[in-house]
Design an enzyme around this catalytic site. Structure first.
Site, PDB file in Angstrom:
ATOM      1  N   VAL A 115       0.838  -1.198   0.000  1.00 13.09           N
ATOM      2  CA  VAL A 115       0.000   0.000   0.000  1.00 13.09           C
ATOM      3  C   VAL A 115       0.876   1.253   0.000  1.00 13.09           C
ATOM      4  CG1 VAL A 115      -1.922   1.199   1.118  1.00 13.09           C
ATOM      5  CG2 VAL A 115      -1.695  -1.282   1.360  1.00 13.09           C
ATOM      6  N   PRO A 116       0.657   2.174  -0.959  1.00 14.20           N
ATOM      7  CA  PRO A 116       1.465   3.396  -1.023  1.00 14.20           C
ATOM      8  C   PRO A 116       0.920   4.472  -0.088  1.00 14.20           C
ATOM      9  CG  PRO A 116      -0.099   3.405  -2.812  1.00 14.20           C
ATOM     10  CD  PRO A 116      -0.315   2.106  -2.061  1.00 14.20           C
ATOM     11  N   THR A 118       0.498   7.592  -1.126  1.00 17.55           N
ATOM     12  CA  THR A 118      -0.245   8.582  -1.913  1.00 17.55           C
ATOM     13  C   THR A 118      -1.745   8.287  -1.950  1.00 17.55           C
ATOM     14  OG1 THR A 118       0.417   7.290  -3.854  1.00 17.55           O
ATOM     15  CG2 THR A 118       1.635   9.327  -3.400  1.00 17.55           C
ATOM     16  N   ASN A 119      -2.111   7.022  -1.987  1.00 17.83           N
ATOM     17  CA  ASN A 119      -3.527   6.626  -2.017  1.00 17.83           C
ATOM     18  C   ASN A 119      -3.754   5.513  -0.993  1.00 17.83           C
ATOM     19  OD1 ASN A 119      -4.367   8.240  -4.476  1.00 17.83           O
ATOM     20  ND2 ASN A 119      -2.767   6.968  -5.381  1.00 17.83           N
ATOM     21  N   GLY A 199       6.429   2.714  -5.166  1.00 14.81           N
ATOM     22  CA  GLY A 199       7.533   3.224  -5.955  1.00 14.81           C
ATOM     23  C   GLY A 199       8.140   2.163  -6.851  1.00 14.81           C
ATOM     24  N   GLY A 217       4.112   0.142 -12.974  1.00 12.56           N
ATOM     25  CA  GLY A 217       5.243   1.049 -13.047  1.00 12.56           C
ATOM     26  C   GLY A 217       4.789   2.492 -12.927  1.00 12.56           C
ATOM     27  N   CYS A 250      -1.619   8.123 -10.409  1.00 12.65           N
ATOM     28  CA  CYS A 250      -0.542   7.876 -11.371  1.00 12.65           C
ATOM     29  C   CYS A 250      -1.006   7.989 -12.822  1.00 12.65           C
ATOM     30  CB  CYS A 250       0.091   6.510 -11.137  1.00 12.65           C
ATOM     31  SG  CYS A 250      -1.066   5.129 -11.192  1.00 12.65           S
ATOM     32  N   GLU A 341       7.798  11.623 -14.316  1.00 15.07           N
ATOM     33  CA  GLU A 341       6.556  11.634 -13.538  1.00 15.07           C
ATOM     34  C   GLU A 341       6.657  12.642 -12.405  1.00 15.07           C
ATOM     35  OE1 GLU A 341       3.579   8.322 -11.631  1.00 15.07           O
ATOM     36  OE2 GLU A 341       5.683   8.227 -11.044  1.00 15.07           O
ATOM     37  N   LEU A 420      -3.306  -0.275 -12.059  1.00 11.88           N
ATOM     38  CA  LEU A 420      -3.402  -0.228 -13.512  1.00 11.88           C
ATOM     39  C   LEU A 420      -2.176  -0.905 -14.118  1.00 11.88           C
ATOM     40  CD1 LEU A 420      -4.547   3.510 -13.892  1.00 11.88           C
ATOM     41  CD2 LEU A 420      -5.946   1.478 -13.432  1.00 11.88           C
TER      42      LEU A 420
END
Length: 492
Positions: A115-116, A118-119, A199, A217, A250, A341, A420
């Site tokens: 789990v990142p 960012t979200n 990441g 990615g 992303c 990015e 995704l």
């Protein structure tokens, strides 16, 4: 004896995996109705807690916007749920009476969910729902900087799942996240699949673990504005997309690409809709700030407001009303920081001589970073759309829609997902918007319909058992047939 943190975290992983394996044995006995009741309960609990979890995520990480975090939680709890509610994932999925086959859905087993930050909470809801729908337990490895909100999201999901009949251990989370623990989780023989969101280093580690993995990615999608587009609407869609949750999705646009004749109209529209176009000095200043010395994205720009980024980068002329920072760029690669990015409120702006150069630039951007992820185009010319779609290395080509929301299936009819796939070109095992059907194996029952003698046939045969046809063409006719085939191939 007091154990070191890394040793404690590894032991915790082993304990959680053993519990998950026992849960898997019980889940494997559940029919579709029991599985669906569990998923429905999780969706309901996630919806009820969407706002609270969204607020927790922003307060803990500082990334994004509370209202948009809430919306992503609701997206997982409602739009995703509506898409998977009637899917068949366990038991008999399909029968083919004519070919005498039956397909049976089989859970993959224990899933590791990375789990990142960012979200964080929406990723937990999403991954838990698709795993439980597929009949598999999930053990989460949280990003340390979002530990509290991720843990609470897991608790919300876990309580709802167990309350609806899921066995204990179906949903769990590390409380002591370390690199050693995550490595143990990914490499354990009890883990059957890894769902990796994070990441590039973490995703690469997942694929290197020896355990089957579905990872994504970097997203570095360019947005091309064609001369047939409604420029005002195209710019609105791009700005609405890039500013959603302060650019932390992303699939959001990372650059705008136009041909030279479109420059004036697009620049004018960007300014009128609140984008701030950096001058050359500001461009250089921010360019030195957005990447770290090793070429990776500076976390200080991620999900932060324009005001914060401007202040940190030393930009003094940016107005308080600016929605977005836009920087002209003329190249791609390490020496061109805006070509990578940027999970924040920063867009690169490319102006190319013509359409062919614009297409070449879009391909170059994706080849540098973001291959296999997402590309967006604003055009009313279907031929141009097909031309670009054929050429760009992207798994999602989004037309006339905000890319961040279109990519996840919110403003398009793509499967609603927060993972995704980027396909082989992007180093991913799948190009799908990942859902429950990506998390099951299919066992196939097949009845024999031929005997060995049927394959051999009678007399002269070719390898497929059919009688070899007699060649009725003479040499001249055969040569003409070959020439005709060559002409047809050359015409393609």
């Amino acid at each position: 004896m007091k154990l070191d943190k890394d040793i404690r975290s590894i032991q915790e992983v082993r304990d959680l995996l053993r519990q998950a394996r026992e849960a898997q044995r019980i889940l494997a006995t559940f029919d579709q109705d029991r599985i669906d009741r569990i998923v429905a309960a999780v969706a309901g609990a996630a919806l009820e807690n969407a706002r609270r979890l969204g607020e927790m995520a922003v307060e803990e990480t500082g990334f994004g916007l509370k209202a948009d975090k809430e919306l992503k939680n609701r997206f997982a709890a409602t739009v995703l749920y509506d898409s998977i509610r009637d899917q068949k994932t366990v038991g008999i999925l399909a029968r083919n009476a004519e070919k005498k086959t039956i397909d049976i859905g089989v859970p993959v087993g224990v899933v590791a969910g990375l789990v990142p930050s960012t979200n964080p909470t929406s990723t937990v809801i999403y991954k838990a729902m698709i795993c439980l729908k597929a009949g598999s337990p999930i053990v989460f490895s949280p990003h340390p900087s979002a530990l509290n909100c991720i843990t609470e999201a897991v608790n919300v999901v876990r309580r709802a799942a167990e309350g609806a009949g899921a066995p204990a251990g179906s949903v769990s989370c590390l409380t002591t996240p370390t690199m050693e623990a995550t490595k143990e989780l990914m490499g354990s023989d009890l883990t059957r699949l890894i769902l990796a969101t994070g990441g590039g280093g973490m995703v690469k580690a997942a694929y290197s673990s020896g355990t089957p993995a579905i990872g994504v990615g970097a997203g570095n999608g360019p947005a091309y504005i064609h001369h047939t587009a409604d420029v005002a609407l195209a710019v609105k869609r791009i700005l609405d997309s890039k500013t959603f949750d302060n650019g932390t999705i992303c699939a959001s646009e990372q650059s705008i690409v136009v041909a030279k004749p479109m420059e004036e109209a697009v620049s004018r529209e960007l300014k009128s809709q609140g984008a701030y176009l950096l001058d050359e000095e500001e461009r250089r200043k921010l360019g030195r700030f957005i990447l770290r010395p090793n070429g990776t994205m500076n976390p200080a720009i991620v999900g932060r407001s324009v005001e914060t980024v401007a202040r940190l980068a030393g930009l003094t002329k940016v107005p308080a009303t600016a929605r977005l920072l836009v920087a002209r760029e003329d190249g791609v690669g390490r020496d061109h920081p805006y070509s990578s990015e940027k999970l924040g409120l920063i867009l690169a702006y490319y102006v190319e001589p013509d359409e062919e150069a614009a297409l070449k630039r879009c391909v170059e951007i994706l080849d540098w970073e973001g291959a296999g992820h997402t590309f967006s185009i604003h055009s009313e010319d279907e031929g141009v759309v097909k031309k670009f779609a054929t050429a760009v290395p992207a798994s999602r080509v989004l037309v006339n829609t905000p890319s961040s929301l279109g990519g996840i299936g919110a403003t398009t009819c793509l499967f609603p997902a927060l993972t995704l796939g980027c396909g082989a070109v992007g180093g991913s095992s799948s190009s799908n918007n990942i859902g429950p059907l990506d998390l099951i194996n299919i066992k196939r029952i097949a009845w024999g319909v031929k005997e060995a003698d049927d394959l051999r046939g009678a007399g002269t045969t070719h390898p497929f058992g059919q009688a070899a046809p007699e060649l009725a063409l003479n040499e001249a006719q055969l040569e003409e047939l070959v020439r005709a085939m060559v002409r047809r191939l050359e015409a393609r």
